[in-house]
Design an enzyme around this catalytic site. Structure first.
Site, PDB file in Angstrom:
ATOM      1  N   GLU A  31      78.326  64.086 -32.268  1.00  0.00           N
ATOM      2  CA  GLU A  31      78.172  65.030 -33.239  1.00  0.00           C
ATOM      3  C   GLU A  31      77.910  65.910 -33.257  1.00  0.00           C
ATOM      4  O   GLU A  31      77.916  66.646 -33.969  1.00  0.00           O
ATOM      5  CB  GLU A  31      76.290  65.215 -32.550  1.00  0.00           C
ATOM      6  CG  GLU A  31      75.163  63.939 -32.330  1.00  0.00           C
ATOM      7  CD  GLU A  31      74.726  63.994 -33.796  1.00  0.00           C
ATOM      8  OE1 GLU A  31      74.214  65.506 -34.454  1.00  0.00           O
ATOM      9  OE2 GLU A  31      74.751  62.995 -34.630  1.00  0.00           O
ATOM     10  N   CYS A 186      69.893  59.751 -50.333  1.00  0.00           N
ATOM     11  CA  CYS A 186      69.846  61.060 -50.641  1.00  0.00           C
ATOM     12  C   CYS A 186      71.140  62.346 -50.700  1.00  0.00           C
ATOM     13  O   CYS A 186      70.496  63.148 -49.480  1.00  0.00           O
ATOM     14  CB  CYS A 186      68.013  62.067 -49.412  1.00  0.00           C
ATOM     15  SG  CYS A 186      67.269  63.390 -49.890  1.00  0.00           S
ATOM     16  N   CYS A 193      67.694  58.388 -55.960  1.00  0.00           N
ATOM     17  CA  CYS A 193      66.266  57.982 -56.088  1.00  0.00           C
ATOM     18  C   CYS A 193      65.280  56.719 -55.892  1.00  0.00           C
ATOM     19  O   CYS A 193      64.854  56.235 -54.735  1.00  0.00           O
ATOM     20  CB  CYS A 193      65.679  58.552 -56.769  1.00  0.00           C
ATOM     21  SG  CYS A 193      66.127  60.627 -55.837  1.00  0.00           S
ATOM     22  N   CYS A 196      65.868  54.894 -52.509  1.00  0.00           N
ATOM     23  CA  CYS A 196      64.795  55.818 -51.482  1.00  0.00           C
ATOM     24  C   CYS A 196      63.621  55.100 -50.795  1.00  0.00           C
ATOM     25  O   CYS A 196      62.669  54.499 -51.840  1.00  0.00           O
ATOM     26  CB  CYS A 196      64.648  57.063 -51.474  1.00  0.00           C
ATOM     27  SG  CYS A 196      64.512  58.351 -50.458  1.00  0.00           S
ATOM     28  N   CYS A 202      58.059  61.329 -51.776  1.00  0.00           N
ATOM     29  CA  CYS A 202      59.189  62.788 -52.478  1.00  0.00           C
ATOM     30  C   CYS A 202      58.296  62.995 -53.061  1.00  0.00           C
ATOM     31  O   CYS A 202      58.198  62.543 -54.722  1.00  0.00           O
ATOM     32  CB  CYS A 202      60.494  62.147 -52.487  1.00  0.00           C
ATOM     33  SG  CYS A 202      61.012  63.517 -53.034  1.00  0.00           S
TER      34      CYS A 202
END
Length: 342
Positions: A31, A186, A193, A196, A202
């Site tokens: 991270e 995204c 899209c 997705c 959305c």
């Protein structure tokens, strides 16, 4: 929504090295490395770090110089110093065991709310919201949230949404799924899209404004700084010095250098630098390198000179190194580029 996202993740989620473990140390390392840095660049650094420091105790026991050396080239060097400082704190205050609550994790140096949430969700499979850049983008589009996503008002709303959408069940998978969705589908430009799993929900997609969100703040002009560096050579070795640990690029190394004062030439600044080192050797210009740091750009004018005296001995903050040694030494960005001028 979550079922669609998790089903997609089961089919399309990326197989990354840190996905094969629930070790909080490894998840924390990934991270931190992924902040401001892409996956492709991070993977070799992540693997080298684990080979050198397989546990938080090993990282804490290592000298900071070794940590910085392995980090060199990844940029944003404060992350490396915070990693080392936090590892020492885990060992000294938590007996070498990574804490398990967001509050305790956030108390460690260099760990913010989103990173703490990712560690809690992924390592301990407990509900904790995350809001890294990928998740921020997904939520702005999913809910058609306008405004600068870094502003306090919008960020507060995004955190509320992130918390509400994070499930009690399988937060481990949810956290990785929504980060992957932002990274692979995204995307900042030309989001896919059609692929997705959340396009049916959305709001930005249905309004046709997905490429206009998130709205970006006005970019500030990045200043250009003029500097000089002098390659001081003695018997085939070059003088480098370490930067103070508590400043920018702290702990990294560089050739003797100085900013060019306004109204002065680079050569004048270089001669003043040499005089400050007690040298009066002849200077030769060898080239200029350009480099971009996080908040400014630098134009580094490089000069060379030869020092034949026996003075200027090496110590903890100074080294005389051969070109071969310098190739692996933790020099910071612009000075690493200056190596090609040797």
């Amino acid at each position: 929504m979550n079922r669609c996202l998790l089903d997609w993740y089961g089919r399309c989620g990326r197989d990354l090295p840190w996905r094969r473990t629930r070790d909080p140390y490894r998840i924390w390392l990934s991270e931190i490395m992924l902040q401001q840095t892409g996956v492709t660049a991070v993977i070799p650094y992540y693997e080298r770090f684990l080979a050198a420091f397989p546990s938080v105790a090993a990282l804490a026991a290592a000298p900071l110089e070794q940590v910085l050396e392995l980090w060199a080239g990844l940029g944003y060097y404060r992350r490396a110093r915070f990693l080392h400082e936090a590892a020492c704190k885990v060992v000294s205050e938590h007996g070498g065991q990574f804490p398990e609550t967001p509050e305790a994790i956030q108390a460690l140096p260099g760990i913010g709310r989103s990173t703490a949430g990712a560690i809690v969700s992924i390592a301990f499979d407990r509900k904790a919201p995350i809001l890294d850049g990928n998740v921020r983008r997904v939520l702005c589009r999913l809910l058609a949230i306008s405004g600068d996503p870094r502003s306090s008002k919008v960020e507060k709303r995004l955190w509320q949404c992130a918390d509400a959408l994070t499930p009690e069940d399988r937060p481990h998978d949810y956290a990785q799924a929504i980060m992957d969705l932002g990274a692979t589908v995204c995307k900042p430009r030309r989001p896919d899209c059609q692929a997705c799993p959340l396009s049916g929900l959305c709001q930005a997609f249905w309004q046709g404004i997905q490429e206009q969100l998130p709205q970006r703040a006005t970019r500030k002009t990045v200043p250009l700084v003029q500097q000089v560096a002098v390659l001081i050579e003695r018997e085939g070795r070059y003088l480098v010095r370490r930067r103070p640990l508590d400043g920018m690029l702290g702990g990294l190394w560089e050739f003797p250098s100085v900013a060019v004062p306004e109204g002065k030439t680079a050569e004048t600044a270089a001669r003043t630098l040499l005089a400050g080192e007690g040298l009066s050797a002849g200077l030769s210009p060898v080239g200029t390198v350009r480099h971009a740091y996080s908040h400014f750009r630098v134009e580094l004018h490089v000069f060379a000179c030869r020092e034949n005296r026996a003075g200027m001995v090496a110590d903890e903050e100074h080294r005389w190194l051969s070109p071969q040694e310098l190739a692996d030494w933790p020099l910071h960005g612009s000075h690493k580029k200056a190596l090609v001028l040797l």
